[in-house]
Scaffold this motif. Sequence first.
Motif, PDB file in Angstrom:
ATOM      1  N   PRO A 137       0.826  -1.210   0.000  1.00  9.42           N
ATOM      2  CA  PRO A 137       0.000   0.000   0.000  1.00  9.42           C
ATOM      3  C   PRO A 137       0.859   1.259   0.000  1.00  9.42           C
ATOM      4  N   TYR A 138       0.366   2.300  -0.703  1.00  8.94           N
ATOM      5  CA  TYR A 138       1.067   3.580  -0.729  1.00  8.94           C
ATOM      6  C   TYR A 138       0.747   4.345   0.541  1.00  8.94           C
ATOM      7  N   LEU A 139       1.777   4.706   1.293  1.00  6.11           N
ATOM      8  CA  LEU A 139       1.575   5.355   2.586  1.00  6.11           C
ATOM      9  C   LEU A 139       1.851   6.858   2.556  1.00  6.11           C
ATOM     10  N   GLY A 140       2.092   7.393   1.365  1.00  2.00           N
ATOM     11  CA  GLY A 140       2.379   8.822   1.257  1.00  2.00           C
ATOM     12  C   GLY A 140       1.124   9.666   1.201  1.00  2.00           C
ATOM     13  N   ASP A 141       1.298  10.930   0.918  1.00  2.00           N
ATOM     14  CA  ASP A 141       0.196  11.891   0.836  1.00  2.00           C
ATOM     15  C   ASP A 141      -0.458  11.777  -0.527  1.00  2.00           C
ATOM     16  N   LEU A 142      -1.734  11.386  -0.537  1.00  2.00           N
ATOM     17  CA  LEU A 142      -2.445  11.207  -1.798  1.00  2.00           C
ATOM     18  C   LEU A 142      -2.673  12.523  -2.530  1.00  2.00           C
ATOM     19  N   ASP A 143      -2.553  13.659  -1.820  1.00  2.97           N
ATOM     20  CA  ASP A 143      -2.748  14.956  -2.458  1.00  2.97           C
ATOM     21  C   ASP A 143      -1.463  15.467  -3.113  1.00  2.97           C
ATOM     22  N   THR A 144      -0.392  14.758  -2.891  1.00  6.19           N
ATOM     23  CA  THR A 144       0.878  15.200  -3.447  1.00  6.19           C
ATOM     24  C   THR A 144       0.842  15.111  -4.971  1.00  6.19           C
ATOM     25  N   THR A 145       1.324  16.125  -5.631  1.00  6.95           N
ATOM     26  CA  THR A 145       1.376  16.085  -7.085  1.00  6.95           C
ATOM     27  C   THR A 145       2.354  15.016  -7.518  1.00  6.95           C
ATOM     28  N   GLY A 146       2.010  14.363  -8.582  1.00  5.78           N
ATOM     29  CA  GLY A 146       2.878  13.308  -9.094  1.00  5.78           C
ATOM     30  C   GLY A 146       2.642  11.967  -8.441  1.00  5.78           C
ATOM     31  N   VAL A 147       1.531  11.859  -7.667  1.00  3.08           N
ATOM     32  CA  VAL A 147       1.263  10.584  -7.010  1.00  3.08           C
ATOM     33  C   VAL A 147       1.022   9.480  -8.042  1.00  3.08           C
ATOM     34  N   GLY A 148       0.518   9.891  -9.204  1.00  2.00           N
ATOM     35  CA  GLY A 148       0.293   8.911 -10.270  1.00  2.00           C
ATOM     36  C   GLY A 148       1.598   8.263 -10.693  1.00  2.00           C
ATOM     37  N   ASN A 149       2.643   9.054 -10.780  1.00  2.00           N
ATOM     38  CA  ASN A 149       3.949   8.508 -11.130  1.00  2.00           C
ATOM     39  C   ASN A 149       4.468   7.579 -10.036  1.00  2.00           C
ATOM     40  N   VAL A 150       4.171   7.957  -8.786  1.00  2.00           N
ATOM     41  CA  VAL A 150       4.597   7.111  -7.663  1.00  2.00           C
ATOM     42  C   VAL A 150       3.906   5.750  -7.744  1.00  2.00           C
ATOM     43  N   MET A 151       2.606   5.776  -7.990  1.00  2.00           N
ATOM     44  CA  MET A 151       1.853   4.524  -8.058  1.00  2.00           C
ATOM     45  C   MET A 151       2.306   3.670  -9.236  1.00  2.00           C
ATOM     46  N   ALA A 152       2.591   4.327 -10.358  1.00  2.00           N
ATOM     47  CA  ALA A 152       3.073   3.592 -11.531  1.00  2.00           C
ATOM     48  C   ALA A 152       4.412   2.938 -11.220  1.00  2.00           C
ATOM     49  N   SER A 153       5.240   3.670 -10.481  1.00  2.00           N
ATOM     50  CA  SER A 153       6.536   3.127 -10.098  1.00  2.00           C
ATOM     51  C   SER A 153       6.377   1.941  -9.155  1.00  2.00           C
ATOM     52  N   MET A 154       5.390   2.028  -8.249  1.00  2.00           N
ATOM     53  CA  MET A 154       5.155   0.930  -7.308  1.00  2.00           C
ATOM     54  C   MET A 154       4.588  -0.304  -8.010  1.00  2.00           C
ATOM     55  N   ARG A 155       3.803  -0.069  -9.072  1.00  2.00           N
ATOM     56  CA  ARG A 155       3.207  -1.189  -9.801  1.00  2.00           C
ATOM     57  C   ARG A 155       4.215  -1.899 -10.697  1.00  2.00           C
ATOM     58  N   LYS A 156       5.262  -1.193 -11.076  1.00  2.00           N
ATOM     59  CA  LYS A 156       6.195  -1.745 -12.059  1.00  2.00           C
ATOM     60  C   LYS A 156       6.789  -3.097 -11.659  1.00  2.00           C
ATOM     61  N   PRO A 157       7.336  -3.267 -10.431  1.00  2.00           N
ATOM     62  CA  PRO A 157       7.895  -4.576 -10.064  1.00  2.00           C
ATOM     63  C   PRO A 157       6.865  -5.701 -10.117  1.00  2.00           C
ATOM     64  N   CYS A 158       5.637  -5.366  -9.717  1.00  2.00           N
ATOM     65  CA  CYS A 158       4.560  -6.357  -9.741  1.00  2.00           C
ATOM     66  C   CYS A 158       4.257  -6.781 -11.171  1.00  2.00           C
ATOM     67  N   GLU A 159       4.125  -5.795 -12.053  1.00  2.00           N
ATOM     68  CA  GLU A 159       3.811  -6.083 -13.449  1.00  2.00           C
ATOM     69  C   GLU A 159       4.948  -6.841 -14.137  1.00  2.00           C
ATOM     70  N   GLU A 160       6.191  -6.487 -13.773  1.00  2.00           N
ATOM     71  CA  GLU A 160       7.337  -7.193 -14.356  1.00  2.00           C
ATOM     72  C   GLU A 160       7.376  -8.645 -13.883  1.00  2.00           C
ATOM     73  N   ALA A 161       7.069  -8.876 -12.621  1.00  2.00           N
ATOM     74  CA  ALA A 161       7.059 -10.243 -12.089  1.00  2.00           C
ATOM     75  C   ALA A 161       5.976 -11.078 -12.765  1.00  2.00           C
ATOM     76  N   ILE A 162       4.809 -10.474 -12.951  1.00  2.00           N
ATOM     77  CA  ILE A 162       3.710 -11.191 -13.612  1.00  2.00           C
ATOM     78  C   ILE A 162       4.060 -11.489 -15.075  1.00  2.00           C
ATOM     79  N   ALA A 163       4.689 -10.528 -15.747  1.00  2.00           N
ATOM     80  CA  ALA A 163       5.091 -10.736 -17.143  1.00  2.00           C
ATOM     81  C   ALA A 163       6.085 -11.892 -17.244  1.00  2.00           C
TER      82      ALA A 163
END
Length: 284
Positions: free
Chosen positions: A43-69
Amino acid sequence: MGKYRKILVAIDGSLSSMHALSESFKFAESEKCWMTVVAVIPPYLGDLDTTGVGNVMASMRKPCEEAIAEAKHLAEEAKIMIRTACEEGETHERIVDISDAENYDLIVMGRRGQNRLERALVGSVTARVIGYSHKDVLVVPQDATVGWRKILIATDGSKFSEAATEKAIDFAASYGGELIILSVVDVPAEFYGEAPEAWDNLVVKAQAYAEKAKQRAEASGIKVQAFVREAETWQTIIDMAADKKADTIIMGSHGRTGLKRLLMGSVTEKVIGHAPCPVLVVKG
Protein backbone atom coordinates in the motif's frame (compact mmCIF):
# COMPACT_ATOMS: atom_id res chain seq x y z
CA MET A 1 -4.17 -38.19 -7.03
CA GLY A 2 -6.18 -34.98 -6.75
CA LYS A 3 -4.76 -33.93 -3.39
CA TYR A 4 -4.74 -30.29 -4.49
CA ARG A 5 -7.16 -28.95 -7.09
CA LYS A 6 -6.20 -25.27 -6.97
CA ILE A 7 -2.74 -23.81 -6.31
CA LEU A 8 -1.91 -20.20 -5.49
CA VAL A 9 1.73 -19.27 -6.14
CA ALA A 10 2.94 -16.03 -4.55
CA ILE A 11 5.82 -14.29 -6.37
CA ASP A 12 7.74 -11.04 -5.87
CA GLY A 13 10.12 -11.18 -8.81
CA SER A 14 12.99 -12.60 -6.76
CA LEU A 15 14.99 -15.57 -8.03
CA SER A 16 13.69 -17.71 -5.18
CA SER A 17 10.04 -16.97 -5.91
CA MET A 18 10.46 -17.55 -9.65
CA HIS A 19 12.21 -20.85 -8.92
CA ALA A 20 9.27 -21.87 -6.71
CA LEU A 21 6.96 -20.97 -9.59
CA SER A 22 8.90 -23.15 -12.03
CA GLU A 23 8.76 -26.06 -9.58
CA SER A 24 5.01 -25.46 -9.19
CA PHE A 25 4.52 -25.99 -12.92
CA LYS A 26 5.78 -29.58 -12.62
CA PHE A 27 3.62 -30.14 -9.58
CA ALA A 28 0.50 -28.67 -11.23
CA GLU A 29 1.00 -30.83 -14.30
CA SER A 30 1.30 -34.06 -12.30
CA GLU A 31 -1.61 -33.12 -10.05
CA LYS A 32 -3.80 -31.84 -12.93
CA CYS A 33 -4.79 -28.74 -10.98
CA TRP A 34 -5.53 -25.08 -11.65
CA MET A 35 -2.89 -22.47 -10.88
CA THR A 36 -3.03 -18.77 -10.12
CA VAL A 37 0.09 -16.63 -9.78
CA VAL A 38 -0.19 -13.52 -7.63
CA ALA A 39 2.13 -10.59 -6.95
CA VAL A 40 1.23 -7.91 -4.42
CA ILE A 41 1.92 -4.18 -4.50
CA PRO A 42 2.42 -2.77 -0.99
CA PRO A 43 0.00 0.00 0.00
CA TYR A 44 1.07 3.58 -0.73
CA LEU A 45 1.58 5.35 2.59
CA GLY A 46 2.38 8.82 1.26
CA ASP A 47 0.20 11.89 0.84
CA LEU A 48 -2.45 11.21 -1.80
CA ASP A 49 -2.75 14.96 -2.46
CA THR A 50 0.88 15.20 -3.45
CA THR A 51 1.38 16.09 -7.08
CA GLY A 52 2.88 13.31 -9.09
CA VAL A 53 1.26 10.58 -7.01
CA GLY A 54 0.29 8.91 -10.27
CA ASN A 55 3.95 8.51 -11.13
CA VAL A 56 4.60 7.11 -7.66
CA MET A 57 1.85 4.52 -8.06
CA ALA A 58 3.07 3.59 -11.53
CA SER A 59 6.54 3.13 -10.10
CA MET A 60 5.15 0.93 -7.31
CA ARG A 61 3.21 -1.19 -9.80
CA LYS A 62 6.19 -1.74 -12.06
CA PRO A 63 7.89 -4.58 -10.06
CA CYS A 64 4.56 -6.36 -9.74
CA GLU A 65 3.81 -6.08 -13.45
CA GLU A 66 7.34 -7.19 -14.36
CA ALA A 67 7.06 -10.24 -12.09
CA ILE A 68 3.71 -11.19 -13.61
CA ALA A 69 5.09 -10.74 -17.14
CA GLU A 70 8.01 -13.05 -16.29
CA ALA A 71 5.58 -15.58 -14.81
CA LYS A 72 3.54 -15.58 -18.03
CA HIS A 73 6.73 -16.07 -20.06
CA LEU A 74 7.83 -19.02 -17.91
CA ALA A 75 4.34 -20.54 -18.13
CA GLU A 76 4.34 -20.29 -21.91
CA GLU A 77 7.73 -21.99 -22.09
CA ALA A 78 6.48 -24.76 -19.79
CA LYS A 79 3.18 -24.97 -21.73
CA ILE A 80 1.21 -24.45 -18.51
CA MET A 81 -2.03 -22.50 -18.33
CA ILE A 82 -2.05 -19.98 -15.49
CA ARG A 83 -4.20 -17.16 -14.24
CA THR A 84 -2.39 -14.08 -12.95
CA ALA A 85 -3.27 -11.29 -10.55
CA CYS A 86 -1.49 -8.10 -9.49
CA GLU A 87 -3.00 -7.14 -6.13
CA GLU A 88 -2.52 -4.20 -3.79
CA GLY A 89 -2.32 -4.31 0.00
CA GLU A 90 -0.37 -5.90 2.81
CA THR A 91 1.31 -8.83 1.10
CA HIS A 92 0.50 -11.61 3.54
CA GLU A 93 -3.07 -10.38 4.01
CA ARG A 94 -3.81 -10.35 0.29
CA ILE A 95 -2.31 -13.82 -0.21
CA VAL A 96 -4.33 -15.25 2.67
CA ASP A 97 -7.53 -13.41 1.63
CA ILE A 98 -7.30 -14.65 -1.96
CA SER A 99 -6.61 -18.22 -0.90
CA ASP A 100 -9.66 -18.17 1.38
CA ALA A 101 -12.04 -16.26 -0.89
CA GLU A 102 -11.29 -18.35 -3.97
CA ASN A 103 -10.88 -21.62 -2.08
CA TYR A 104 -7.31 -22.54 -3.02
CA ASP A 105 -6.01 -25.77 -1.54
CA LEU A 106 -2.32 -24.91 -1.48
CA ILE A 107 -0.13 -21.80 -1.32
CA VAL A 108 3.38 -22.05 -2.77
CA MET A 109 6.16 -19.64 -1.80
CA GLY A 110 9.89 -19.46 -2.38
CA ARG A 111 12.51 -19.30 0.34
CA ARG A 112 15.27 -16.78 0.01
CA GLY A 113 18.07 -15.90 2.36
CA GLN A 114 21.51 -17.40 2.42
CA ASN A 115 22.93 -16.11 5.67
CA ARG A 116 22.16 -17.59 9.07
CA LEU A 117 19.92 -14.76 10.29
CA GLU A 118 17.79 -14.74 7.13
CA ARG A 119 17.33 -18.50 7.31
CA ALA A 120 16.35 -18.33 10.97
CA LEU A 121 13.75 -15.62 10.37
CA VAL A 122 12.38 -17.36 7.25
CA GLY A 123 10.86 -14.10 6.03
CA SER A 124 8.09 -12.06 7.59
CA VAL A 125 5.67 -12.57 4.68
CA THR A 126 6.15 -16.34 4.62
CA ALA A 127 5.87 -16.59 8.40
CA ARG A 128 2.67 -14.53 8.42
CA VAL A 129 1.09 -16.48 5.56
CA ILE A 130 1.77 -19.76 7.36
CA GLY A 131 0.56 -18.29 10.64
CA TYR A 132 -2.71 -16.85 9.36
CA SER A 133 -3.68 -19.08 6.44
CA HIS A 134 -6.07 -21.99 6.81
CA LYS A 135 -4.53 -23.59 3.72
CA ASP A 136 -1.49 -25.82 3.35
CA VAL A 137 1.71 -23.95 2.46
CA LEU A 138 4.63 -25.35 0.45
CA VAL A 139 7.92 -23.46 0.93
CA VAL A 140 10.53 -24.16 -1.76
CA PRO A 141 14.18 -23.25 -1.11
CA GLN A 142 16.10 -21.79 -4.01
CA ASP A 143 17.71 -24.56 -6.10
CA ALA A 144 15.60 -27.28 -4.38
CA THR A 145 13.36 -29.60 -6.38
CA VAL A 146 9.83 -30.57 -5.37
CA GLY A 147 9.53 -34.35 -5.20
CA TRP A 148 7.55 -37.06 -3.41
CA ARG A 149 9.66 -40.19 -3.82
CA LYS A 150 11.13 -39.93 -0.32
CA ILE A 151 9.05 -38.05 2.25
CA LEU A 152 10.08 -37.21 5.81
CA ILE A 153 7.21 -36.77 8.24
CA ALA A 154 7.77 -35.47 11.77
CA THR A 155 5.12 -36.63 14.24
CA ASP A 156 4.42 -35.73 17.85
CA GLY A 157 1.10 -37.55 18.18
CA SER A 158 -0.98 -34.36 17.93
CA LYS A 159 -4.00 -34.06 15.65
CA PHE A 160 -1.95 -31.66 13.55
CA SER A 161 0.82 -34.16 12.92
CA GLU A 162 -1.79 -36.85 12.24
CA ALA A 163 -3.23 -34.67 9.48
CA ALA A 164 0.27 -34.25 8.09
CA THR A 165 0.84 -38.00 8.25
CA GLU A 166 -2.33 -38.63 6.25
CA LYS A 167 -1.14 -36.16 3.62
CA ALA A 168 2.29 -37.82 3.50
CA ILE A 169 0.73 -41.26 3.08
CA ASP A 170 -1.47 -39.90 0.29
CA PHE A 171 1.49 -38.48 -1.61
CA ALA A 172 3.66 -41.56 -1.07
CA ALA A 173 0.86 -43.82 -2.30
CA SER A 174 0.21 -41.64 -5.36
CA TYR A 175 3.84 -41.28 -6.43
CA GLY A 176 5.18 -44.67 -5.38
CA GLY A 177 7.29 -43.01 -2.72
CA GLU A 178 8.61 -44.15 0.61
CA LEU A 179 8.01 -42.61 4.01
CA ILE A 180 10.51 -41.73 6.72
CA ILE A 181 8.76 -41.24 10.04
CA LEU A 182 10.50 -39.34 12.81
CA SER A 183 9.43 -38.71 16.40
CA VAL A 184 11.73 -36.64 18.62
CA VAL A 185 12.05 -36.43 22.40
CA ASP A 186 13.30 -32.90 23.01
CA VAL A 187 13.80 -31.94 26.64
CA PRO A 188 16.81 -30.52 28.53
CA ALA A 189 19.47 -33.08 29.46
CA GLU A 190 19.11 -32.23 33.16
CA PHE A 191 15.49 -33.40 32.95
CA TYR A 192 16.71 -36.98 32.66
CA GLY A 193 18.78 -36.68 35.82
CA GLU A 194 15.90 -35.18 37.78
CA ALA A 195 13.08 -37.36 36.45
CA PRO A 196 14.38 -40.43 34.58
CA GLU A 197 11.01 -42.18 34.74
CA ALA A 198 9.27 -39.22 33.12
CA TRP A 199 11.96 -39.18 30.43
CA ASP A 200 11.42 -42.89 29.78
CA ASN A 201 7.68 -42.26 29.48
CA LEU A 202 8.34 -39.59 26.84
CA VAL A 203 10.49 -42.03 24.87
CA VAL A 204 7.79 -44.71 25.07
CA LYS A 205 5.19 -42.20 23.84
CA ALA A 206 7.43 -41.13 20.95
CA GLN A 207 7.92 -44.76 19.98
CA ALA A 208 4.15 -45.27 20.05
CA TYR A 209 3.57 -42.21 17.82
CA ALA A 210 6.14 -43.43 15.30
CA GLU A 211 4.80 -46.99 15.34
CA LYS A 212 1.21 -45.83 14.86
CA ALA A 213 2.17 -43.76 11.83
CA LYS A 214 4.25 -46.65 10.47
CA GLN A 215 1.34 -49.07 10.72
CA ARG A 216 -0.95 -46.64 8.91
CA ALA A 217 1.59 -46.28 6.10
CA GLU A 218 2.17 -50.02 5.82
CA ALA A 219 -1.59 -50.57 5.63
CA SER A 220 -1.51 -48.47 2.46
CA GLY A 221 1.28 -50.60 1.00
CA ILE A 222 3.96 -47.93 1.48
CA LYS A 223 7.61 -48.67 2.17
CA VAL A 224 8.37 -47.00 5.49
CA GLN A 225 11.12 -46.48 8.05
CA ALA A 226 10.43 -45.17 11.56
CA PHE A 227 12.91 -43.51 13.92
CA VAL A 228 12.86 -42.09 17.43
CA ARG A 229 15.58 -39.64 18.39
CA GLU A 230 16.45 -37.83 21.61
CA ALA A 231 17.77 -34.39 20.65
CA GLU A 232 16.74 -30.88 19.60
CA THR A 233 13.69 -31.31 17.38
CA TRP A 234 14.32 -28.93 14.49
CA GLN A 235 17.99 -29.88 14.14
CA THR A 236 17.13 -33.59 14.23
CA ILE A 237 14.56 -33.14 11.47
CA ILE A 238 17.07 -31.25 9.32
CA ASP A 239 19.81 -33.82 9.94
CA MET A 240 17.48 -36.72 9.15
CA ALA A 241 16.31 -35.05 5.94
CA ALA A 242 19.91 -34.58 4.83
CA ASP A 243 21.01 -38.07 5.89
CA LYS A 244 18.10 -39.82 4.17
CA LYS A 245 18.16 -37.45 1.19
CA ALA A 246 14.49 -36.62 1.66
CA ASP A 247 12.71 -34.94 -1.26
CA THR A 248 10.21 -33.18 0.97
CA ILE A 249 9.55 -32.63 4.67
CA ILE A 250 5.91 -32.62 5.75
CA MET A 251 4.92 -31.06 9.08
CA GLY A 252 1.65 -30.30 10.81
CA SER A 253 0.87 -26.74 11.86
CA HIS A 254 -0.44 -26.20 15.37
CA GLY A 255 -3.38 -23.85 15.67
CA ARG A 256 -2.41 -20.51 17.16
CA THR A 257 -3.86 -17.09 17.81
CA GLY A 258 -2.57 -13.54 18.01
CA LEU A 259 1.17 -13.06 18.36
CA LYS A 260 1.84 -16.80 18.31
CA ARG A 261 0.62 -16.86 14.73
CA LEU A 262 3.37 -14.47 13.77
CA LEU A 263 5.99 -16.43 15.67
CA MET A 264 4.66 -19.54 13.94
CA GLY A 265 6.50 -21.89 16.24
CA SER A 266 10.24 -22.12 16.64
CA VAL A 267 10.48 -25.72 15.40
CA THR A 268 8.49 -25.14 12.21
CA GLU A 269 10.21 -21.85 11.49
CA LYS A 270 13.70 -23.27 11.98
CA VAL A 271 12.96 -26.34 9.88
CA ILE A 272 11.68 -24.19 7.03
CA GLY A 273 14.61 -21.82 7.35
CA HIS A 274 17.30 -24.50 7.28
CA ALA A 275 15.76 -27.39 5.34
CA PRO A 276 17.74 -28.68 2.35
CA CYS A 277 14.46 -29.54 0.61
CA PRO A 278 10.92 -28.16 0.27
CA VAL A 279 8.74 -28.13 3.39
CA LEU A 280 4.99 -28.72 3.21
CA VAL A 281 3.14 -27.27 6.20
CA VAL A 282 -0.21 -29.04 6.55
CA LYS A 283 -3.06 -27.33 8.34
CA GLY A 284 -5.02 -29.70 10.57
